[in-house]
Design a protein around this motif. Sequence first.
Motif, PDB file in Angstrom:
ATOM      1  N   ARG A  55      -5.799   8.224  13.745  1.00 44.30           N
ATOM      2  CA  ARG A  55      -6.038   7.051  12.909  1.00 44.30           C
ATOM      3  C   ARG A  55      -5.780   5.757  13.666  1.00 44.30           C
ATOM      4  O   ARG A  55      -6.413   4.743  13.427  1.00 44.30           O
ATOM      5  N   ARG A 106      11.456   4.198   9.734  1.00 44.22           N
ATOM      6  CA  ARG A 106      11.007   4.586   8.416  1.00 44.22           C
ATOM      7  C   ARG A 106      12.177   5.052   7.557  1.00 44.22           C
ATOM      8  O   ARG A 106      13.034   5.785   8.036  1.00 44.22           O
ATOM      9  N   PRO A 149       0.840  -1.198   0.000  1.00 41.51           N
ATOM     10  CA  PRO A 149       0.000   0.000   0.000  1.00 41.51           C
ATOM     11  C   PRO A 149       0.872   1.243   0.000  1.00 41.51           C
ATOM     12  O   PRO A 149       1.874   1.297   0.701  1.00 41.51           O
ATOM     13  N   VAL A 150       0.500   2.211  -0.800  1.00 44.62           N
ATOM     14  CA  VAL A 150       1.334   3.407  -0.947  1.00 44.62           C
ATOM     15  C   VAL A 150       0.478   4.661  -0.785  1.00 44.62           C
ATOM     16  O   VAL A 150      -0.457   4.869  -1.543  1.00 44.62           O
ATOM     17  N   ASN A 183      -8.213   8.405  -1.273  1.00 47.43           N
ATOM     18  CA  ASN A 183      -7.600   7.711  -0.150  1.00 47.43           C
ATOM     19  C   ASN A 183      -8.655   6.896   0.596  1.00 47.43           C
ATOM     20  O   ASN A 183      -9.612   7.439   1.126  1.00 47.43           O
ATOM     21  N   HIS A 195      -5.330   2.515   4.779  1.00 46.01           N
ATOM     22  CA  HIS A 195      -4.351   1.443   4.672  1.00 46.01           C
ATOM     23  C   HIS A 195      -4.972   0.046   4.513  1.00 46.01           C
ATOM     24  O   HIS A 195      -4.632  -0.704   3.613  1.00 46.01           O
ATOM     25  N   ALA A 212       5.355   0.300   2.345  1.00 43.14           N
ATOM     26  CA  ALA A 212       6.278   0.878   1.372  1.00 43.14           C
ATOM     27  C   ALA A 212       7.410   1.637   2.035  1.00 43.14           C
ATOM     28  O   ALA A 212       8.375   2.014   1.382  1.00 43.14           O
ATOM     29  N   GLN A 268      10.029  -0.033   6.732  1.00 36.08           N
ATOM     30  CA  GLN A 268      10.165  -0.365   8.151  1.00 36.08           C
ATOM     31  C   GLN A 268      10.286  -1.872   8.305  1.00 36.08           C
ATOM     32  O   GLN A 268      10.926  -2.367   9.211  1.00 36.08           O
ATOM     33  N   THR A 302       4.947   9.104   9.440  1.00 38.31           N
ATOM     34  CA  THR A 302       3.921   8.079   9.565  1.00 38.31           C
ATOM     35  C   THR A 302       2.583   8.599   9.053  1.00 38.31           C
ATOM     36  O   THR A 302       2.256   9.773   9.213  1.00 38.31           O
ATOM     37  N   LYS A 303       1.822   7.727   8.433  1.00 37.84           N
ATOM     38  CA  LYS A 303       0.480   8.081   7.958  1.00 37.84           C
ATOM     39  C   LYS A 303      -0.552   7.629   8.987  1.00 37.84           C
ATOM     40  O   LYS A 303      -1.734   7.621   8.738  1.00 37.84           O
TER      41      LYS A 303
HETATM   42  N1  UDP Z   1      -0.960   3.781   3.870  1.00 37.64           N
HETATM   43  C1  UDP Z   1      -1.963   3.743   2.908  1.00 37.64           C
HETATM   44  N2  UDP Z   1      -3.098   4.481   3.104  1.00 37.64           N
HETATM   45  C2  UDP Z   1      -3.281   5.267   4.216  1.00 37.64           C
HETATM   46  C3  UDP Z   1      -2.257   5.275   5.193  1.00 37.64           C
HETATM   47  C4  UDP Z   1      -1.105   4.519   4.989  1.00 37.64           C
HETATM   48  O1  UDP Z   1      -1.847   3.043   1.914  1.00 37.64           O
HETATM   49  O2  UDP Z   1      -4.310   5.917   4.296  1.00 37.64           O
HETATM   50  C5  UDP Z   1       0.260   2.984   3.667  1.00 37.64           C
HETATM   51  C6  UDP Z   1       1.568   3.723   3.817  1.00 37.64           C
HETATM   52  O3  UDP Z   1       1.964   4.307   2.604  1.00 37.64           O
HETATM   53  C7  UDP Z   1       2.522   2.643   4.269  1.00 37.64           C
HETATM   54  C8  UDP Z   1       1.620   1.714   5.067  1.00 37.64           C
HETATM   55  O4  UDP Z   1       0.290   1.996   4.659  1.00 37.64           O
HETATM   56  O5  UDP Z   1       3.055   1.918   3.171  1.00 37.64           O
HETATM   57  C9  UDP Z   1       1.770   1.887   6.568  1.00 37.64           C
HETATM   58  O6  UDP Z   1       1.654   3.248   6.913  1.00 37.64           O
HETATM   59  P1  UDP Z   1       2.644   3.936   7.918  1.00 37.64           P
HETATM   60  O7  UDP Z   1       4.029   3.479   7.658  1.00 37.64           O
HETATM   61  O8  UDP Z   1       2.410   5.395   7.852  1.00 37.64           O
HETATM   62  O9  UDP Z   1       2.143   3.377   9.303  1.00 37.64           O
HETATM   63  P2  UDP Z   1       3.044   3.029  10.581  1.00 37.64           P
HETATM   64  O10 UDP Z   1       4.122   2.086  10.113  1.00 37.64           O
HETATM   65  O11 UDP Z   1       3.595   4.324  11.051  1.00 37.64           O
HETATM   66  O12 UDP Z   1       2.096   2.381  11.536  1.00 37.64           O
END
Ligand code: UDP
Length: 325
Positions: free
Chosen positions: A215, A204, A12-13, A74, A77, A98, A101, A209-210
């Motif tokens: 969220r 990262r 997912p990107v 959007n 995730h 993506a 991590q 972070t998204k």
């Molecule tokens: N992502 C996505 N849609 C969203 C939020 C996140 O596709 O609305 C993707 C993001 O690009 C990444 C993955 O989901 O590849 C995990 O997100 P992130 O790394 O921000 O989360 P964290 O690892 O901080 O929990």
Amino acid sequence: MVSKTSLEFVVPVYNESECIDEFLRRFLAIRDRTDELDISAVFVNDGSRDDSLQKLEGYARKYPFIRVISLARNFGHQIAVTAGLDMANSDFVCIIDADLQDPPELVLEMYAEMRRQNVNVLYAQRRQRQGDGPLKRASAAAFYRVLRRLTSVDIPADTGDFRLIDAKVVRALRTARERHRFLRGLIPWLGFKAAPFLYDRDARFAGVTKYPLRRMLRLAADAIFAFSNRPLRISSYVGMGVVGAGLLLLFYVIILRLFTDQVVPGLTVLLVSMLMVGGFQILMLGLIGEYLGRVFEEVKRRPLYVVDLVLNGEDVTVSNDDSAR
Ligand code: UDP
Ligand code: MG
């Protein structure tokens, strides 16, 4: 010639422009390192506002084994991963972020391990959370603990969506079209044989972070409300308790009135109990609202996502009606 086993990354990107080139570099290197596996990737562009899609398009044009599905906006995730899984058609699928991590190189080890243990799901479990701050660490630990207590599904702790699953699991997963998805619970709910794979999560590669707190809380709520109706039951118990306490109080008042000439010294008691009961009722309404809102979302039967564009593949949108049969 025997055809090779196929393995596909589902990525997912969302606004990951800064990570894509590096991800692709490492992905292509992994492809070169194995003769046994035919490795491909599905990138799901989840309505990115930066130039993630343009970058992905460039790679898809260059490499036929890179597919891209771009969603119309959007969708979040969990839905993005779902769209990727709907597209996947390999023997094994690795769900991975993506942002690097989760090191993609591990997939080869994970594949070997999965074969050795003969399981359908190999979920990557974090040995430590280097990349995450103390707040995220503490909240995640508390969350997993609460979740395990509330649900009957065995959801492993410290486990994200990074995992390797086989085609059987992907097929089963496709039949579950619920909207508020929590894949980390849904996959264990399906059953099948699963085993952990311990790894260290990196920080990262770039970007932010998204998953801000808001969220994360929503994901946590989805996890609880989608996998447990115990909150409803607990609130009925509390309700019974309150009624019981009320009855006792009533009894006490009647006794006083009949057998003594005392007046009930009750304003504080009255106020406190009114506030308690009132507050509890509102809380319970909100709780029912959470479940009701989710029912409302489900009965609308809208598709989980809308596809804008597919590269090197076909639009395989699974509608709710297809899978309900
Ligand atoms: N992502 C996505 N849609 C969203 C939020 C996140 O596709 O609305 C993707 C993001 O690009 C990444 C993955 O989901 O590849 C995990 O997100 P992130 O790394 O921000 O989360 P964290 O690892 O901080 O929990
Ligand atoms: Mg991340």
